[in-house]
Motif scaffolding. Structure first.
Motif, PDB file in Angstrom:
ATOM      1  N   VAL A   1      37.240  42.973  35.631  1.00 19.08           N
ATOM      2  CA  VAL A   1      38.159  43.377  36.702  1.00 19.08           C
ATOM      3  C   VAL A   1      39.268  44.383  36.048  1.00 19.08           C
ATOM      4  N   SER A   2      39.894  45.314  36.512  1.00 18.16           N
ATOM      5  CA  SER A   2      41.060  46.010  36.286  1.00 18.16           C
ATOM      6  C   SER A   2      42.207  45.633  37.147  1.00 18.16           C
ATOM      7  N   TYR A   3      43.506  45.602  36.312  1.00 16.84           N
ATOM      8  CA  TYR A   3      44.732  45.234  37.196  1.00 16.84           C
ATOM      9  C   TYR A   3      45.761  45.501  36.334  1.00 16.84           C
TER      10      TYR A   3
ATOM     11  N   SER B   1      35.996  44.650  24.571  1.00 15.03           N
ATOM     12  CA  SER B   1      35.711  43.642  25.649  1.00 15.03           C
ATOM     13  C   SER B   1      35.424  42.535  24.895  1.00 15.03           C
TER      14      SER B   1
ATOM     15  N   ASN C   1      41.166  45.323  40.864  1.00 10.76           N
ATOM     16  CA  ASN C   1      39.908  45.834  41.147  1.00 10.76           C
ATOM     17  C   ASN C   1      38.792  45.300  40.535  1.00 10.76           C
ATOM     18  N   LEU C   2      37.553  45.127  41.123  1.00 16.26           N
ATOM     19  CA  LEU C   2      36.451  44.899  40.430  1.00 16.26           C
ATOM     20  C   LEU C   2      36.121  46.228  39.593  1.00 16.26           C
ATOM     21  N   THR C   3      35.545  46.051  38.430  1.00 22.41           N
ATOM     22  CA  THR C   3      34.893  46.965  37.689  1.00 22.41           C
ATOM     23  C   THR C   3      33.585  47.113  38.111  1.00 22.41           C
ATOM     24  N   LYS C   4      32.847  48.221  37.497  1.00 21.59           N
ATOM     25  CA  LYS C   4      31.415  48.348  38.112  1.00 21.59           C
ATOM     26  C   LYS C   4      30.710  47.020  37.558  1.00 21.59           C
ATOM     27  N   LYS C   5      30.811  46.582  36.448  1.00 23.21           N
ATOM     28  CA  LYS C   5      30.330  45.464  35.930  1.00 23.21           C
ATOM     29  C   LYS C   5      30.550  44.185  36.369  1.00 23.21           C
TER      30      LYS C   5
ATOM     31  N   GLU D   1      36.462  43.049  30.753  1.00 23.08           N
ATOM     32  CA  GLU D   1      36.043  44.242  31.747  1.00 23.08           C
ATOM     33  C   GLU D   1      35.312  43.945  32.898  1.00 23.08           C
TER      34      GLU D   1
ATOM     35  N   SER E   1      39.712  40.691  32.975  1.00 17.75           N
ATOM     36  CA  SER E   1      40.268  41.577  32.709  1.00 17.75           C
ATOM     37  C   SER E   1      39.910  41.910  31.037  1.00 17.75           C
TER      38      SER E   1
END
Length: 151
Positions: free
Chosen positions: A57-59, A2, A66-70, A55, A52
């Protein structure tokens, strides 16, 4: 790995919009982000890449975003700050549309401790609008969570 991304107004706005899209629609699409932020899709794609890398979002290219937990946590924090400011401004008599617009600007610049004081003051003003020595009572409430004894 990251990379560190400074949380600017723009980044927070992207996360906030993405949070609302994911929560309300179940999906996040580039075109919906662009529409909500009034930007062009290529700008959204660039922002998604940066988010991304950090870290948030993930795509997959041409796939799901999608949003990550963070990212989700940061977005929730921004929305929480927005709601506190909007509520505070509304207590002052600012109409809801103006309060919403101004909260959007203020949420990015106010320190968390300032936001917490606004929340405590708004809560106090709602709970104890007739408190004797209003400001002294507020400072006591802020510190101890209750009105002072006025024996």
């Amino acid at each position: 790995m990251s990379s560190s991304l400074k949380l600017t107004k723009s980044i927070e706005d992207y996360l906030e919009v993405m949070y609302n899209l994911q929560k309300n629609n179940g999906t996040i699409k580039v075109k919906d982000i662009a529409l909500n932020l009034n930007v062009k899709p290529p700008s959204v794609v660039e922002a998604i890449k940066k988010l991304s890398e950090s870290e948030l979002v993930s795509y997959e290219r041409y796939g799901d975003i999608n949003l990550t937990k963070k990212g989700f946590e940061i977005a929730e924090n921004v929305i929480h700050k927005h709601d506190i400011i909007k509520n505070f401004l509304n207590i002052l008599g600012v109409d809801m549309d103006t309060a919403d617009e101004e909260a959007c600007a203020m949420e990015h610049i106010l320190n968390s401790s300032t936001i917490n004081k606004l929340k405590k003051f708004a809560d106090f003003a709602k709970m104890y609008p007739e408190a004797p020595n209003f400001f002294e009572s507020f400072h006591h409430y802020e510190k101890y969570g209750e009105l002072p004894d006025n024996d």
